[in-house]
Design a protein around this motif. Structure first.
Motif, PDB file in Angstrom:
ATOM      1  N   ALA A  98      81.423  71.290  30.179  1.00 26.97           N
ATOM      2  CA  ALA A  98      81.066  71.972  31.428  1.00 26.97           C
ATOM      3  C   ALA A  98      81.681  71.241  32.607  1.00 26.97           C
ATOM      4  O   ALA A  98      81.989  70.050  32.525  1.00 26.97           O
TER       5      ALA A  98
ATOM      6  N   LYS B  63      77.839  78.243  26.441  1.00 24.68           N
ATOM      7  CA  LYS B  63      77.428  79.229  27.442  1.00 24.68           C
ATOM      8  C   LYS B  63      76.078  79.835  27.080  1.00 24.68           C
ATOM      9  O   LYS B  63      75.849  80.218  25.934  1.00 24.68           O
ATOM     10  N   GLY B  64      75.216  79.928  28.072  1.00 21.13           N
ATOM     11  CA  GLY B  64      73.890  80.500  27.853  1.00 21.13           C
ATOM     12  C   GLY B  64      72.869  79.499  27.336  1.00 21.13           C
ATOM     13  O   GLY B  64      71.670  79.797  27.311  1.00 21.13           O
ATOM     14  N   ARG B  65      73.326  78.322  26.918  1.00 22.54           N
ATOM     15  CA  ARG B  65      72.402  77.296  26.404  1.00 22.54           C
ATOM     16  C   ARG B  65      72.382  76.053  27.287  1.00 22.54           C
ATOM     17  O   ARG B  65      71.337  75.408  27.444  1.00 22.54           O
TER      18      ARG B  65
ATOM     19  N   THR C 220      80.687  76.502  38.768  1.00 25.45           N
ATOM     20  CA  THR C 220      80.590  75.915  37.431  1.00 25.45           C
ATOM     21  C   THR C 220      81.437  76.678  36.423  1.00 25.45           C
ATOM     22  O   THR C 220      81.776  77.852  36.613  1.00 25.45           O
ATOM     23  N   SER C 221      81.765  76.009  35.331  1.00 22.43           N
ATOM     24  CA  SER C 221      82.415  76.644  34.196  1.00 22.43           C
ATOM     25  C   SER C 221      81.934  75.951  32.936  1.00 22.43           C
ATOM     26  O   SER C 221      81.528  74.778  32.974  1.00 22.43           O
ATOM     27  N   TYR C 222      81.994  76.694  31.806  1.00 25.38           N
ATOM     28  CA  TYR C 222      81.445  76.202  30.550  1.00 25.38           C
ATOM     29  C   TYR C 222      82.359  76.526  29.386  1.00 25.38           C
ATOM     30  O   TYR C 222      83.087  77.521  29.405  1.00 25.38           O
TER      31      TYR C 222
ATOM     32  N   ASP D 202      82.836  78.070  25.751  1.00 23.32           N
ATOM     33  CA  ASP D 202      82.180  79.219  25.137  1.00 23.32           C
ATOM     34  C   ASP D 202      81.053  78.790  24.193  1.00 23.32           C
ATOM     35  O   ASP D 202      80.051  79.483  24.064  1.00 23.32           O
ATOM     36  N   SER D 203      81.220  77.651  23.560  1.00 23.61           N
ATOM     37  CA  SER D 203      80.248  77.200  22.567  1.00 23.61           C
ATOM     38  C   SER D 203      78.889  76.829  23.170  1.00 23.61           C
ATOM     39  O   SER D 203      77.905  76.740  22.439  1.00 23.61           O
TER      40      SER D 203
ATOM     41  N   THR E 243      73.282  74.065  31.022  1.00 26.18           N
ATOM     42  CA  THR E 243      73.446  74.280  32.455  1.00 26.18           C
ATOM     43  C   THR E 243      73.827  72.964  33.129  1.00 26.18           C
ATOM     44  O   THR E 243      73.114  71.966  32.970  1.00 26.18           O
TER      45      THR E 243
END
Length: 117
Positions: free
Chosen positions: A49, A65-67, A58-60, A62-63, A69
């Protein structure tokens, strides 16, 4: 120029949560972004991240994302990584990185995160 110290790692069961912290010191005014990377045994270091120091964008990976922050408190020169719904595949040493002018970087020592199944 910039020193980084991570904390907050540990052992957690799958599905659990951890919050990592990274405190910057030294010439922190030259930081323009902070990143979290991770490295598992026998694997290459991978991006997790990123957060812009000025805009907070921010950027994340793919593995995560959603989990996961990423957030920051620039007044405290601290970046956080809130990790929820952890999986065994998230087991790694998590490292904080400061992006500096002229493509410079500064790395912390890392903090171990172990997720048991």
């Amino acid at each position: 120029q910039v020193q980084l110290v991570e904390s907050g790692g540990g052992l957690v069961q799958a599905g659990g949560s951890l919050r990592l912290s990274c405190v910057a010191s030294g010439r922190t005014f030259i930081i323009h972004a902070m990143d979290w990377f991770r490295q598992a045994p026998g694997k290459e270091r991978e991006f997790v991240a990123r957060i812009s120091w000025s805009s907070g964008s921010t950027s994340y990976a793919d593995s995560v994302k959603g989990r996961f922050t990423i957030s920051s408190d620039t007044a405290k020169n601290t970046v956080y990584l809130q990790m929820n719904s952890l999986k065994p595949d998230d087991t790694a040493v998590y490292l904080c990185n400061a992006e500096l002018p002229f493509s410079g970087q500064s790395w912390g020592q890392g903090t171990q995160v172990t997720v048991s199944s």
